[in-house]
Design an enzyme around this catalytic site. Structure first.
Site, mmCIF file in Angstrom:
data_model
loop_
_atom_site.group_PDB
_atom_site.id
_atom_site.type_symbol
_atom_site.label_atom_id
_atom_site.label_comp_id
_atom_site.label_asym_id
_atom_site.label_seq_id
_atom_site.Cartn_x
_atom_site.Cartn_y
_atom_site.Cartn_z
ATOM 1 N N ASP B 242 -13.254 -8.138 10.519
ATOM 2 C CA ASP B 242 -12.428 -7.344 9.607
ATOM 3 C C ASP B 242 -12.413 -5.883 10.049
ATOM 4 O OD1 ASP B 242 -11.905 -9.517 7.914
ATOM 5 O OD2 ASP B 242 -13.848 -9.242 6.933
ATOM 6 N N HIS B 243 -11.306 -5.225 9.740
ATOM 7 C CA HIS B 243 -11.245 -3.790 9.979
ATOM 8 C C HIS B 243 -12.052 -3.088 8.897
ATOM 9 C CE1 HIS B 243 -9.628 0.224 10.574
ATOM 10 N NE2 HIS B 243 -9.073 -0.193 11.692
ATOM 11 N N PRO B 244 -12.808 -2.055 9.272
ATOM 12 C CA PRO B 244 -13.635 -1.388 8.251
ATOM 13 C C PRO B 244 -12.843 -0.683 7.166
ATOM 14 C CG PRO B 244 -13.793 -0.256 10.381
ATOM 15 C CD PRO B 244 -13.039 -1.522 10.609
ATOM 16 N N LEU B 245 -11.575 -0.374 7.404
ATOM 17 C CA LEU B 245 -10.815 0.459 6.461
ATOM 18 C C LEU B 245 -9.450 -0.106 6.094
ATOM 19 C CD1 LEU B 245 -11.402 3.920 8.178
ATOM 20 C CD2 LEU B 245 -12.548 3.052 6.123
ATOM 21 N N VAL B 246 -8.921 -0.995 6.909
ATOM 22 C CA VAL B 246 -7.527 -1.391 6.759
ATOM 23 C C VAL B 246 -7.413 -2.862 6.376
ATOM 24 C CG1 VAL B 246 -5.378 -1.759 8.065
ATOM 25 C CG2 VAL B 246 -6.660 0.367 8.354
#
Lengths: 406, 406
Positions: B242-246
């Site tokens: 997973d992307h940490p922010l998006v």
């Protein structure tokens, strides 16, 4: 922490000419892979002229944390560059770019293949403008083959390359790396290719095109995993932190934390077990060959952990390294950057950015004894060097137009 | 698959001089990081003379799978090199090495710091023998600082650098990469440093020392993770795929397999959802900002997966890429190497090794249009070039001794 010195000349330190001194780079890149490449060239002494869309600039100017009006992500990948605003859809600005290219040594871009040609700067145009130009592309998949029109992104090329297939635990799915590794590998390969092509030009007088793709770059890092697969047809396995073939290897439990140990051959294994006072295991019929140790890995690791528990992490790391056994600890990023070795290597530097305070960033991973890399310039304000760069170009264009009329 | 052509000259193809043509490299490296570096130099046209312990050679000659008497791991990292046996503990052989260094352009080694000096080839000796020499070290931690005497190994520097701290899933411990990434990054940086130093020598007439360390190299790849940490003090998290922010971002389920999708900004996100016929989600009050989408990631991903299930993996990958959305699949190493794009890029080559059949190996990740990298020479047999290289050196040594007497 080292305070990077600012200096307007290119000949700080020993006064010797730097590797890329006198080399002018037209930098059309944005975001990460390309700006990393052009930063490496700037660090080696090149004059890097970053071309940015007027009023807007590289999207990274607005990305990541902003402090005192400055993105530190932008600052850390755009040191040693000048900024010039040009609208590459505008005919007048394109004429200025053409004029800039005439006098440049390198042009680097990270568009999708074909975009340069669409803007009117295909290979033939570039060669006509400047036969000595080294033009370079950092892209996702290369400029031949079925995927040339695909947009690329680090996560996708990690997935396609096989990198993810060997990253992760055996009982879990393939995993991406948290580092944007395919961008950076491609940027670094491109920088290597550019300097190589400049040296070829020094010999043969001609420029050429350099290209490095994210997919190709990370694939080249499959190393012995690829040679084994190509020989045997077997697929490498994901093995988490365990070695796929060797035991003992991995993380062991000291009294207050884990210790990473990599006894990669029999000599180092003997040193490791001797340091633990467990050398007799090598004569033990349960553990006297690697296949036996591998088959009884849990049992062996338990014996080692029991011995490791008698002393601290720091003490074991010192003792093992002193015994010639590669050893260290898993560090988070703060611990890594504060590590005394990392500090001694000046891998964290402070660079003053007038109007934006001092930015702390990573230092130089290539050390040159006589012409060291330097942070000569902080990341530029958008258009900071418009006048410096564009005024002479406008004059040259006028002179050229005048000459054409007579 | 491309059959790499063998050629005894250095000027195949366009006939232009290659970037490192005429450059003689004395290569004291073994195993991986150093041999990778010197292979990159050989691929660019340098004459690489690999010095090996008599009768034994680089340990990698006996590592990995052996076919027709040849280690493919060795073959794939030692193309474009010559092999000469010298015993670096023997005075006569050291004199030959000194003579070789007198006439060389580059010396590269991957010993621990201090080993060269102990063998009698410290910096002063090298500079006296040949002031134009570019000497280079690939090592674990650099040659200053508290850890210079530590033996290094890829796994350990992955652990110490913070790489592992961002590799893995949030609910699980830090993880090493299956690729020997720190060796390769350091080898590539060193090759970049060497060519840069050669160019500096072309300008200023002087050799110098180049160094790149595994820990520094992989640390420099922390990229924006480092700039964020240095600004905020916060530590980057492990977030698996997973992307940490998006959100959305990651792997989605088509009817017959997963599709990796990386909509890294709002424009690409809109294209992605439009391709799925889900563009209305961007107007949905549950999902109309990234923070909301991130908070309701599971719900959003389920809606996307439901749509993705209506078509196949291959079809979605085509459709999404055509719509400008970076997309691909997780491939194992076989799939990666057989990928039509990888084939079109000639990233797998076949190189005949007389007496050992044809070795299939990775191709060239840097593409030069006019002076392309070539596999001119297969990996050498141990000592294959003893006579070619040593006979003239012996004659020169005799002449020097004779001159000394008169």
């Amino acid at each position: 922490m080292t305070i990077a010195q600012q200096d307007s000349t290119e000949t700080q330190g020993t006064g010797l000419q730097k590797p890329l001194q006198g080399i002018r780079v037209v930098d059309l890149t944005r975001v990460l892979s390309g700006p990393f490449c052009s930063m490496l060239l700037g660090d080696m002494g090149a004059e890097v002229i970053k071309i940015e869309p007027p009023g807007q600039g590289d999207p990274v100017r607005a990305q990541g944390g902003i402090k005192d009006g400055l993105s530190w992500y932008f600052a850390s990948f755009n040191r040693n560059k000048k900024s010039v605003e040009l609208d590459l859809r505008d005919a007048g600005d394109k004429a200025l770019l053409a004029e800039l290219i005439r006098g440049a040594d390198v042009l680097v871009e990270n568009f999708r293949p074909g975009v340069m040609a669409k803007m009117g700067f295909g290979p033939k145009v570039l060669a006509d403008l400047n036969p000595r130009l080294v033009s370079a592309s950092v892209n996702g998949y290369g400029s031949t083959g079925p995927y040339i029109d695909r947009p690329a992104f680090d996560f996708i090329t990690q997935a396609m390359s096989g990198f993810m297939s060997v990253n992760g635990r055996a009982d879990q799915p393939p995993l991406r790396s948290g580092q944007p590794i395919t961008d950076l590998v491609a940027g670094l390969y491109t920088a290597f290719g550019i300097v190589s092509a400049l040296r070829a030009r020094d010999l043969n007088g001609r420029g050429q095109h350099v290209e490095s793709a994210m997919l190709n770059g990370i694939l080249s890092f499959m190393a012995y995993l690829a040679s084994e697969h190509l020989m045997t047809g077997a697929l490498p396995e994901r093995t988490g932190n365990d070695h796929p073939l060797v035991a003992p290897y991995g993380l062991f439990r000291a009294s207050d934390g884990e210790v990473a140990v990599a006894p990669s051959n029999d000599i180092i294994l003997r040193r490791f077990l001797r340091a633990l006072d467990l050398e007799m295991l090598l004569e033990d019929p349960r553990f006297d060959t690697n296949p036996k140790r591998f088959a009884r890995r849990d049992e062996l690791n338990a014996l080692i952990d029991a011995r490791m528990a008698t002393d601290s992490q720091a003490s074991w790391i010192d003792r093992l390294n002193a015994a010639g056994v590669p050893s260290g600890k898993v560090q988070n990023l703060r611990e890594a950057l504060e590590d005394p070795q990392v500090q001694a290597q000046e891998m964290v530097i402070d660079l003053p950015h007038p109007g934006h305070g001092t930015v702390r960033m990573l230092g130089f991973p290539v050390k040159l004894s006589e012409t060291p890399c330097e942070a000569r310039l902080p990341a530029p304000r958008l258009g900071e060097h418009n006048d410096e760069i564009l005024t002479p170009l406008r004059a040259a264009l006028s002179a050229r137009a005048g000459a054409g009329k007579t």
